[in-house]
Design a protein around this motif. Structure first.
Motif, short mmCIF file in Angstrom:
data_model
loop_
_atom_site.label_atom_id
_atom_site.label_comp_id
_atom_site.label_asym_id
_atom_site.label_seq_id
_atom_site.Cartn_x
_atom_site.Cartn_y
_atom_site.Cartn_z
N ASP A 25 -49.96 20.59 73.20
CA ASP A 25 -48.51 20.57 73.39
C ASP A 25 -48.08 19.20 73.91
O ASP A 25 -48.29 18.21 73.23
CB ASP A 25 -48.08 21.70 74.34
CG ASP A 25 -48.46 23.08 73.81
OD1 ASP A 25 -48.49 23.25 72.57
OD2 ASP A 25 -48.75 23.99 74.62
N ASN A 26 -47.56 19.13 75.14
CA ASN A 26 -47.04 17.85 75.64
C ASN A 26 -47.81 17.28 76.82
O ASN A 26 -47.31 16.44 77.56
CB ASN A 26 -45.56 18.00 76.02
CG ASN A 26 -45.33 19.10 77.05
OD1 ASN A 26 -46.22 19.91 77.31
ND2 ASN A 26 -44.13 19.14 77.62
N TYR A 27 -49.05 17.73 77.01
CA TYR A 27 -49.88 17.24 78.12
C TYR A 27 -50.63 15.96 77.72
O TYR A 27 -51.36 15.96 76.72
CB TYR A 27 -50.89 18.30 78.56
CG TYR A 27 -50.28 19.52 79.20
CD1 TYR A 27 -50.07 19.58 80.58
CD2 TYR A 27 -49.91 20.63 78.43
CE1 TYR A 27 -49.52 20.70 81.18
CE2 TYR A 27 -49.34 21.75 79.01
CZ TYR A 27 -49.15 21.78 80.38
OH TYR A 27 -48.59 22.89 80.97
N ILE A 28 -50.48 14.90 78.51
CA ILE A 28 -51.18 13.63 78.26
C ILE A 28 -52.14 13.35 79.41
O ILE A 28 -51.76 13.40 80.58
CB ILE A 28 -50.22 12.42 78.21
CG1 ILE A 28 -49.08 12.64 77.24
CG2 ILE A 28 -50.98 11.16 77.80
CD1 ILE A 28 -48.10 11.47 77.24
N LEU A 29 -53.40 13.00 79.07
CA LEU A 29 -54.37 12.59 80.09
C LEU A 29 -54.23 11.09 80.33
O LEU A 29 -54.37 10.29 79.39
CB LEU A 29 -55.79 12.92 79.65
CG LEU A 29 -56.88 12.69 80.70
CD1 LEU A 29 -56.74 13.67 81.87
CD2 LEU A 29 -58.27 12.83 80.09
N VAL A 30 -53.95 10.71 81.58
CA VAL A 30 -53.76 9.29 81.91
C VAL A 30 -54.66 8.91 83.08
O VAL A 30 -55.12 9.76 83.84
CB VAL A 30 -52.28 8.99 82.27
CG1 VAL A 30 -51.38 9.17 81.06
CG2 VAL A 30 -51.79 9.86 83.44
N GLU A 31 -54.90 7.62 83.21
CA GLU A 31 -55.68 7.11 84.33
C GLU A 31 -55.11 5.78 84.80
O GLU A 31 -54.26 5.17 84.14
CB GLU A 31 -57.16 6.94 83.95
CG GLU A 31 -57.43 5.86 82.94
CD GLU A 31 -58.92 5.58 82.75
OE1 GLU A 31 -59.72 5.86 83.66
OE2 GLU A 31 -59.28 5.07 81.66
N MET A 32 -55.61 5.33 85.96
CA MET A 32 -55.22 4.04 86.52
C MET A 32 -56.47 3.20 86.73
O MET A 32 -57.58 3.72 86.69
CB MET A 32 -54.52 4.22 87.87
CG MET A 32 -53.23 4.98 87.84
SD MET A 32 -52.42 4.98 89.48
CE MET A 32 -53.15 6.43 90.23
N SER A 33 -56.28 1.92 86.98
CA SER A 33 -57.38 1.06 87.39
C SER A 33 -57.93 1.57 88.72
O SER A 33 -57.19 2.10 89.55
CB SER A 33 -56.87 -0.37 87.56
OG SER A 33 -57.79 -1.13 88.33
N TYR A 34 -59.24 1.39 88.93
CA TYR A 34 -59.85 1.79 90.20
C TYR A 34 -59.55 0.78 91.32
O TYR A 34 -59.88 1.03 92.48
CB TYR A 34 -61.37 1.95 90.04
CG TYR A 34 -61.74 3.13 89.18
CD1 TYR A 34 -61.34 4.42 89.51
CD2 TYR A 34 -62.50 2.95 88.02
CE1 TYR A 34 -61.67 5.51 88.71
CE2 TYR A 34 -62.85 4.03 87.22
CZ TYR A 34 -62.42 5.30 87.57
OH TYR A 34 -62.75 6.37 86.79
N PHE A 35 -58.92 -0.33 90.96
CA PHE A 35 -58.64 -1.37 91.95
C PHE A 35 -57.25 -1.23 92.57
O PHE A 35 -57.05 -1.47 93.75
CB PHE A 35 -58.81 -2.76 91.34
CG PHE A 35 -60.19 -3.02 90.82
CD1 PHE A 35 -61.25 -3.23 91.70
CD2 PHE A 35 -60.46 -3.02 89.46
CE1 PHE A 35 -62.53 -3.44 91.24
CE2 PHE A 35 -61.75 -3.22 88.99
CZ PHE A 35 -62.78 -3.44 89.87
N ASN A 36 -56.28 -0.87 91.73
CA ASN A 36 -54.93 -0.68 92.25
C ASN A 36 -54.07 0.07 91.23
O ASN A 36 -54.38 0.10 90.03
CB ASN A 36 -54.27 -2.03 92.58
CG ASN A 36 -54.34 -3.01 91.42
OD1 ASN A 36 -55.23 -3.85 91.37
ND2 ASN A 36 -53.42 -2.88 90.47
#
Length: 245
Positions: free
Chosen positions: A120-131
């Motif tokens: 559906d409309n679920y997106i898996l996102v991540e960030m940098s481990y530094f900031n």
């Protein structure tokens, strides 16, 4: 003195019927996960022996490091599906989404709506481990403005939030759903990550779980998660993952 071992549960009994692993790196040769097609099948087969038969695998989409297009991901998925059938492995359901780094390229994909969703409309996102991205909250707003729901991968692994804990509440307030890495319940990523994961669990801040499987070492370590105590803590999350079936 008698020492009692933790009450261990075989993983085949740990994961419920209908559980969907929504975070893994099982497509061959396109990120830091499965190295080739044979490796992909071996990883899937091992996870199948744990009782995991439903996968939404999520290769990295990360700038110029892993510049995977939606087409590349879909093509690799078809390779894996064909090989599973060729080996008479017929009881596996596997789809593909992506683990999107929230960077400038992601903003461009979002603008074009070139996004592979978990369902559906679920997106898996991540960030940098530094900031965190400078424009993190603007990005979260844009994601939701486009009609998507952001699922933040392994929030417990962002060490820069460990001493600034209020940010977890702020992320939730801004519509972010949280996905726990199962191996964060062990010392795989360090004791700090393990402690934060326990705290977030205690406060019932997580929404989903994922194995984040990259290689066989991860699967060997996954056995450590199979305890009665852990099952009591995350049983509701394992059930939540069934919504992705």
């Amino acid at each position: 003195m008698i020492f009692f071992k933790k009450k261990e549960i075989p993983l085949i009994d740990f994961f419920p019927e209908g559980f969907v692993d929504i975070h893994s790196h099982l497509l061959p040769g396109i990120d830091d996960g499965a190295k080739n097609l044979n490796d992909s099948i071996e990883l899937i087969t091992k996870m199948r022996s744990y009782g995991i038969k439903n996968f939404i695998t999520t290769p990295h989409v990360l700038g110029n490091v892993y510049p995977n297009s939606s087409e590349t991901i879909k093509n690799k998925l078809e390779e894996v599906k064909k090989e599973l059938l060729k080996r008479n492995i017929n009881d596996i359901s596997i789809r593909a989404a992506a683990e999107y780094m929230m960077d400038e390229q992601f903003s461009e994909r979002l603008e074009k709506e070139d996004i592979l969703t978990l369902k559906d409309n679920y997106i898996l996102v991540e960030m940098s481990y530094f900031n965190a991205p400078i424009n993190l909250y603007e990005l979260l707003f844009e994601i939701q403005l486009k009609g998507y729901k952001p699922v933040l991968a392994h929030p417990e692994r962002y060490n820069f939030y460990h001493n600034d804990y209020e940010n977890y509440y702020k992320l939730k307030k801004h519509g972010c759903l949280f996905q726990l890495n199962l191996l964060s319940l062990t010392e795989q990523y360090g004791k700090g990550v393990q402690q934060i994961s326990k705290k977030l669990l205690k406060e019932n801040i997580y929404d989903f779980v994922g194995t984040d499987t990259h290689h066989h070492n991860h699967l060997a370590l996954l056995n450590k998660v199979g305890t009665k105590k852990n099952l009591e803590k995350i049983n509701h999350l394992l059930d939540n993952n069934k919504k992705f079936i």
